[in-house]
Design an enzyme around this catalytic site. Structure first.
Site, PDB file in Angstrom:
ATOM      1  CB  SER A   1       9.939  13.899   8.471  1.00 31.57           C
ATOM      2  OG  SER A   1      10.369  12.802   9.353  1.00 31.57           O
TER       3      SER A   1
ATOM      4  CG  ASN B   1      11.600   4.921  17.095  1.00 35.76           C
ATOM      5  OD1 ASN B   1      12.042   4.076  16.413  1.00 35.76           O
ATOM      6  ND2 ASN B   1      12.050   5.274  17.860  1.00 35.76           N
ATOM      7  CE1 TYR B   2       6.878   9.275  16.434  1.00 36.81           C
ATOM      8  CE2 TYR B   2       9.025   8.900  18.335  1.00 36.81           C
ATOM      9  CZ  TYR B   2       7.475   8.811  17.561  1.00 36.81           C
ATOM     10  OH  TYR B   2       6.899   7.825  18.391  1.00 36.81           O
ATOM     11  CB  ILE B   3      14.330  12.403  11.924  1.00 35.17           C
ATOM     12  CG1 ILE B   3      13.499  13.927  12.905  1.00 35.17           C
ATOM     13  CG2 ILE B   3      15.065  13.278  10.629  1.00 35.17           C
ATOM     14  CD1 ILE B   3      15.494  14.153  13.618  1.00 35.17           C
TER      15      ILE B   3
END
Length: 918
Positions: free
Chosen positions: A670, A875-877
């Site tokens: 992110s 899932n991650y950003i």
């Protein structure tokens, strides 16, 4: 530590055979390692520089002098031919649909078939060229020989330096704001106390009070309170000027008829529960007060095979109990999945379970009723079963669209009661309310249990979680539930234990529900909180990389690898689980050291997918790994033998409440994305902005090491894309031949070479291409005709006759005749209305643009074959970053999020504006 320690072996052998490092690292050992790998005193962030097999390199040597190789496990591709019951009954995103399935008929087909769309009266040579995606936009540079990871190294270093500066700035700002916050809090407390009777005020207010979750909170400034806890409390949004209901409007003199559709939408928005503005919701252990739902749906019962579709054993059909026959269909229906049926482990596991069920059900019988004991897998012939199911699949495809629509409507109606539940009085969508059907376990990667039989789940195995006052959903007739629970601390509606890994399966709310949304929100808020501690964490682990205490040095090295290379922490595994590995559980054979400072990781990661990477690390980290691998350690010994995941996470919580190793992946993805997006400049061209966003996403995926196995269809897709490029080149040649047809003198002006066939295009290739174009056009016309007839039938109109289709297919016949004539004479006549040299040159330019764009797509697709772009984005950003980008540059959010993701991240789309920052 005295000098006598210097000659001691670095590790001691425990009685059970597990190597254990010494408590401390002597100065003598440290200095000796410095001679091999001197440290420059700095820790530069590392990036992946290579994927794939390693050839001709220096490697570590085992005590016996033999090189340790990392090629034991081979990468494999996951193939799933045919859909499971669950997949077939749920909506799918189209992000990952292969190009071959989405490709439409090219415009060149229209040129070949006599269409004038490419040869209109308006010259195309003056048309604006489409935006060309630069190499930089897809994460490349002009120097194609330099690995992309190496190119991004400086970018990562800059981003991390920015992160450290901002972390210090955030803490300084919060420190300055703390006195004002305490003062405001005191004033607010006094104002709230105004109406309290004097007798009540006299009692002293305790310095500490118990929170709703049972954790005591100290009365202090909130410097270390997570952002999610600092946000403003939930506000019920109401219109200030206008009354919100028809009744109130009537009182105000507003006619109810004047209430527009926009008014109704506004009211719905006002009444919507905006849980993200109330981050304390769900912080306690009690997740719900009231819960009602209708349970789960079960897959259809097995239908016995007809006599002509029985499995053959030693060339003869055999008859089995329906339970055994059902298992035989699991294997027989998937013979086209060669990846599975050619896997020895898959076949062995299946046949073991198959024989166990045969033994239990009395074995098979021949036509005369004689017992047949099946003992040889090689004598089993499942082709009749496969052919039976192939015929059924073909029959389903042939069903008219109207009938398919009716079948789907009936299915949706039957499932409707299970799709929603009532959670604390609010209607919430349920996610996986369908019980998994029986079948063969496939797993991912090289799973040791692949091929085992997943047994049918019965109601007697299922536990229902529901409110005490709610009506318990009835089980299927003749059955009963295993248990009824009223677990208000759980967010599950039903659960059961599957037989493969003995794991528990849960029915949860859908991704777009409040509970799931809160889980995502909290995850990303936790990552946001990390940004103000990251500089201290990095400073400390860089210092501890040289610690004399072995445990501290191992911990610092592990955090370095987790932070810099996005390695998962790793957990201990049971004996029957797949041998998957994370950072803390790395073993001697998983890490190869290549002087001066390159490390090669090779192990089975999450989901049994091979993790292979060659990275450059800080010289001190390289030295530490040599120390951790020092003899007498050998294969099977843990590298971080004085570290566990729980110890690592306990250490991280000293910096920030709730911080674990996995938060680093979310934070790094992110934070990196936020920096890349912030550097982007305004651009009115939407396509270029989308390309820039995708390029940033790709860089995040590479920097954060988000990988995937290469899809089995990747080679075929690349080949198809290359064929399309060759098609453009062939059509360019056709245009040039048409120019010669109009003006033969051009051959002398432009030179004979200009009109020659492109390299690689042969007469044989041309005939194959022409046949493909003819067939494609024929299929397109036929499908269009059938679709129009289905619409007519559904609307009660008269269907078109077959003669209409024959007339439409005359275009195909004309195209075929034209190709035959061209191949025979070697000449191509000018096509279209009013053909001219200028129009043909414009068409050539346009085709060249397509060739260039398609080449970039091919290169981009090939570069992304092992990069999981979707993993990063989903899932991650932080999805709010994508929303901010969309709003800031006025790009429709549909360009980034599919319908499913828009539902999942509805909270993100409604909770931020273009000024929000991660």
């Amino acid at each position: 530590m005295d000098s006598s320690d210097d000659d001691r072996p670095l590790v001691k052998r425990k009685p059970n055979g597990v190597s254990k490092s010494n408590n401390r690292i002597t100065k003598a050992v440290d200095k000796a390692m410095d001679k091999v790998a001197p440290s420059n005193g700095e820790v530069e962030p590392g990036v992946s520089i290579r994927n794939g097999p390693v050839e001709e390199m220096e490697v570590d040597e085992a005590p016996n002098g033999k090189a340790i190789t990392n090629g034991k496990r081979k990468s494999r591709s996951s193939i799933t031919n045919g859909k499971s019951y669950k997949e077939a009954t749920t909506s799918e995103e189209d992000d990952d649909i292969p190009l071959s399935k989405r490709q439409k008929i090219s415009k060149e087909a229209k040129v070949l078939s006599g269409s004038d769309s490419e040869m209109s009266d308006e010259p195309l040579i003056h048309a604006k060229k489409p935006p060309k995606v630069t190499a930089a936009q897809i994460g490349e540079s002009e120097d194609s020989d330099v690995p992309i990871g190496e190119k991004l190294q400086k970018k990562k270093q800059q981003i991390e330096k920015t992160a450290e500066k901002q972390a210090k700035a955030i803490r300084l700002e919060e420190k300055k704001a703390a006195p004002a916050k305490r003062k405001a809090k005191k004033v607010e407390s006094e104002s709230d106390d105004d109406d309290v009777p004097l007798s009540r005020k006299s009692k002293a207010t305790p310095a500490r009070k118990k929170a709703t979750n049972g954790v005591k909170e100290e009365e202090s400034d909130d410097d270390d309170v997570p952002l999610s806890r600092k946000a403003a409390p939930a506000k019920k949004i109401k219109a200030k000027a206008e009354p919100s209901t028809p009744a109130k409007k009537a009182k105000k003199g507003i006619k109810q008829e004047e209430q527009t559709e926009q008014d109704l939408e506004a009211e719905a928005e006002e009444d919507q529960y905006r849980w993200w503005e109330d981050p304390t919701k769900g912080d306690g252990t009690k997740k719900w007060t009231t819960l009602e739902h209708n349970g789960v749906t079960f897959p259809p019962e097995f239908t016995p095979l007809p006599n002509n579709a029985k499995m053959l054993y030693d060339g003869k059909p055999v008859f089995m109990h329906k339970d055994a026959e059902e298992v035989s269909t699991f294997y027989g229906s998937m013979l086209n999945s060669t990846h599975n049926v050619e896997n020895p482990t898959f076949n062995q596991n299946f046949f073991t379970d198959f024989r166990a069920i045969l033994d239990k059900t009395g074995h098979a019988k021949d036509r005369d009723g004689n017992k047949v004991k099946i003992t040889s897998f090689e004598k089993c012939d499942f082709r009749p079963i496969f052919e039976h199911y192939e015929a059924e699949r073909a029959a389903k495809k042939a069903i008219p669209a109207a009938e398919k629509k009716a079948i789907k409507a009936a299915k949706d109606a039957a499932e409707a009661p299970y799709m929603y539940c009532t959670w604390d009085g609010r209607k919430q969508k349920v996610g996986n309310f369908r019980v998994e059907p029986p079948g063969l376990f496939r797993g991912r990667g090289e799973h040791p249990k692949t091929g085992k039989v997943k047994q049918r789940v019965l109601p007697e195995q299922i536990t229902i979680n529901i409110g005490k006052e709610a009506n318990v959903p009835p089980p299927p007739p003749g059955h009963k539930w295993k248990e009824i629970k009223h677990d208000q601390e759980g967010t599950w509606l039903a659960m059961w234990q599957e037989n493969i890994n003995n794991a528990y399966k849960y029915v949860m709310l859908a991704a777009n529900s409040d509970i799931k949304g809160q889980s995502d929100y909290n995850k990303f808020e936790k990552a946001r909180e990390l940004k103000k501690h990251i500089d201290r964490i990095r400073k400390d682990y860089r210092r501890d990389l040289k610690s004399e205490v072995m445990a501290d040095r191992q911990r610092a090295t592990a955090i370095y690898l987790i932070d810099q290379f996005a390695l998962r922490a790793g957990n201990e595994k049971d004996k029957d689980e797949a041998d998957t590995v994370g950072c803390c559980s790395l073993k001697y054979e998983h890490v190869t050291l290549k002087p001066p400072n390159k490390v090669i990781f090779d192990f089975l990661g999450k989901d049994s997918i091979r993790f292979y990477d060659e990275v450059e690390v800080d010289p001190q980290v390289f030295k530490n790994l040599k120390i951790f691998k020092k003899a007498p350690k050998t294969e099977g010994d843990e590298i971080f033998d004085r570290l566990t995941t729980s110890r690592l996470n306990n250490h991280l919580t000293s910096y920030m409440k709730g911080l674990t190793a996995k938060v680093f992946r979310t934070y790094n993805a992110s934070w990196t994305m936020s920096r890349l997006l912030k550097e982007m400049k305004p651009n009115p061209n939407i396509n270029e902005k989308v390309a820039e966003y995708n390029a940033a996403n790709r860089q995040v995926a590479i920097l954060c090491n988000h990988k995937r196995t290469v899809a089995a269809s990747h080679g075929a897709q690349i080949e198809k894309m290359q064929r399309q490029i060759d098609g453009h080149r062939y059509n360019q040649w056709r245009c040039k031949q048409q120019m010669l047809n109009l003006d033969p003198k051009l051959k002398k002006k432009k030179g004979a070479e200009y009109f020659e066939l492109p390299e690689g295009i042969t007469q044989e290739w041309i005939r194959e291409y022409q046949a493909s174009e003819i067939e494609t056009l024929k299929v397109k016309i036929t499908k269009k005709f059938e679709k129009e007839n289905e619409i007519r039938k559904a609307n009660g109109e008269k269907e078109m006759k077959a003669k209409e289709l024959e007339e439409r297919l005359e275009t195909v016949d004309e195209l075929e005749k034209k190709f035959k004539k061209e191949n025979k004479t070697g000449k191509i006549e000018a096509e279209g209305k009013g053909p001219s040299i200028e129009k043909l040159e414009a068409a050539i330019v346009k085709l060249q643009q397509r060739i260039e764009n398609d080449k970039i797509k091919v290169e981009d697709k090939d570069n992304n074959k092992e990069v999981a772009l979707g993993t990063s984005k989903i899932n991650y950003i932080d999805p709010r970053l994508t929303v901010v980008f969309s709003k800031k540059f006025n790009v429709p959010i549909e360009r980034f999020f599919s319908k499913t993701l828009r539902e999942k991240f509805d909270w993100a789309m409604k909770s931020v504006d273009e000024d929000w920052e991660f």
